[in-house]
Design a protein around this motif. Structure first.
Motif, PDB file in Angstrom:
ATOM      1  N   VAL A 134       0.858  -1.175   0.000  1.00 28.16           N
ATOM      2  CA  VAL A 134       0.000   0.000   0.000  1.00 28.16           C
ATOM      3  C   VAL A 134       0.895   1.227   0.000  1.00 28.16           C
ATOM      4  N   PRO A 135       0.419   2.331  -0.538  1.00 31.40           N
ATOM      5  CA  PRO A 135      -0.901   2.510  -1.127  1.00 31.40           C
ATOM      6  C   PRO A 135      -1.007   1.793  -2.471  1.00 31.40           C
ATOM      7  N   ASN A 136      -2.213   1.418  -2.782  1.00 26.48           N
ATOM      8  CA  ASN A 136      -2.518   0.799  -4.063  1.00 26.48           C
ATOM      9  C   ASN A 136      -3.592   1.687  -4.679  1.00 26.48           C
ATOM     10  N   VAL A 137      -3.214   2.423  -5.718  1.00 27.75           N
ATOM     11  CA  VAL A 137      -4.036   3.511  -6.234  1.00 27.75           C
ATOM     12  C   VAL A 137      -4.639   3.167  -7.594  1.00 27.75           C
ATOM     13  N   PHE A 138      -5.918   3.504  -7.727  1.00 26.35           N
ATOM     14  CA  PHE A 138      -6.647   3.333  -8.986  1.00 26.35           C
ATOM     15  C   PHE A 138      -7.237   4.679  -9.389  1.00 26.35           C
ATOM     16  N   ILE A 139      -7.078   5.045 -10.649  1.00 25.38           N
ATOM     17  CA  ILE A 139      -7.659   6.279 -11.180  1.00 25.38           C
ATOM     18  C   ILE A 139      -8.430   5.916 -12.446  1.00 25.38           C
ATOM     19  N   GLY A 140      -9.688   6.315 -12.484  1.00 28.88           N
ATOM     20  CA  GLY A 140     -10.511   6.013 -13.654  1.00 28.88           C
ATOM     21  C   GLY A 140     -10.646   4.529 -13.915  1.00 28.88           C
ATOM     22  N   GLY A 141     -10.662   3.741 -12.844  1.00 30.82           N
ATOM     23  CA  GLY A 141     -10.818   2.298 -12.979  1.00 30.82           C
ATOM     24  C   GLY A 141      -9.543   1.569 -13.353  1.00 30.82           C
ATOM     25  N   LYS A 142      -8.440   2.299 -13.524  1.00 27.78           N
ATOM     26  CA  LYS A 142      -7.174   1.677 -13.925  1.00 27.78           C
ATOM     27  C   LYS A 142      -6.181   1.713 -12.777  1.00 27.78           C
ATOM     28  N   HIS A 143      -5.450   0.638 -12.645  1.00 24.25           N
ATOM     29  CA  HIS A 143      -4.418   0.555 -11.607  1.00 24.25           C
ATOM     30  C   HIS A 143      -3.256   1.476 -11.980  1.00 24.25           C
ATOM     31  N   VAL A 144      -2.918   2.377 -11.060  1.00 25.17           N
ATOM     32  CA  VAL A 144      -1.814   3.311 -11.279  1.00 25.17           C
ATOM     33  C   VAL A 144      -0.557   2.823 -10.575  1.00 25.17           C
ATOM     34  N   GLY A 145      -0.715   2.234  -9.392  1.00 26.09           N
ATOM     35  CA  GLY A 145       0.432   1.731  -8.653  1.00 26.09           C
ATOM     36  C   GLY A 145       0.465   2.272  -7.251  1.00 26.09           C
ATOM     37  N   GLY A 146       1.688   2.465  -6.744  1.00 28.90           N
ATOM     38  CA  GLY A 146       1.887   2.922  -5.385  1.00 28.90           C
ATOM     39  C   GLY A 146       2.355   4.361  -5.325  1.00 28.90           C
ATOM     40  N   CYS A 147       2.947   4.718  -4.218  1.00 28.65           N
ATOM     41  CA  CYS A 147       3.380   6.088  -3.969  1.00 28.65           C
ATOM     42  C   CYS A 147       4.378   6.565  -5.025  1.00 28.65           C
ATOM     43  N   ASP A 148       5.397   5.766  -5.304  1.00 27.40           N
ATOM     44  CA  ASP A 148       6.399   6.171  -6.293  1.00 27.40           C
ATOM     45  C   ASP A 148       5.770   6.398  -7.657  1.00 27.40           C
TER      46      ASP A 148
END
Length: 126
Positions: free
Chosen positions: A84-98
């Motif tokens: 974590v964090p595990n981030v999604f934007i617009g339904g797509k996986h973006v990744g983590g903090c970096d």
């Protein structure tokens, strides 16, 4: 790579599948989702950046969810990312903090957030 401590080893395949369905439902119905843990500094950095940009986002604090370990295991299965964090934007996986901060440095984060409907005006700083 560090050790992969997981308290979800006691979870059944059915529990992981239910958690995966829950995670996919949240991601598909919300412009920006941050799967996080309350004590995680990297998670706080991502949430702070999104707030500074004026983005609306949903936070799922996995350490406060009764099925948080199952959700984290399901996210690892779905995205290949256990951290974590595990981030999604617009339904797509973006990744983590970096990944998120790199997209911001490259000027790619605000357009993604805007396209997803998380930023409604163009006053966010690039």
């Amino acid at each position: 790579m560090g050790s992969m401590f997981s308290s979800s080893s006691n979870s059944s395949k059915e529990e992981i599948n239910m958690a995966l369905a829950k995670a996919k439902d949240i991601v598909s119905s919300t412009p920006v989702v941050v799967f996080s843990k309350t004590w995680c500094g990297f998670c706080k950095s991502v949430k702070q950046l999104l707030s500074q940009l004026g983005a609306s986002y949903k936070v799922i604090e996995l350490d406060e969810e009764s099925d948080g370990d199952d959700i984290q295991a399901a996210l690892a299965q779905w995205t290949g990312q256990r951290t974590v964090p595990n981030v999604f934007i617009g339904g797509k996986h973006v990744g983590g903090c970096d990944d998120v901060t790199k997209k911001h440095r490259e000027g790619k984060l605000v357009p993604l957030l805007t396209e997803a409907g998380a930023i409604t005006n163009n006053s966010a700083s690039l």
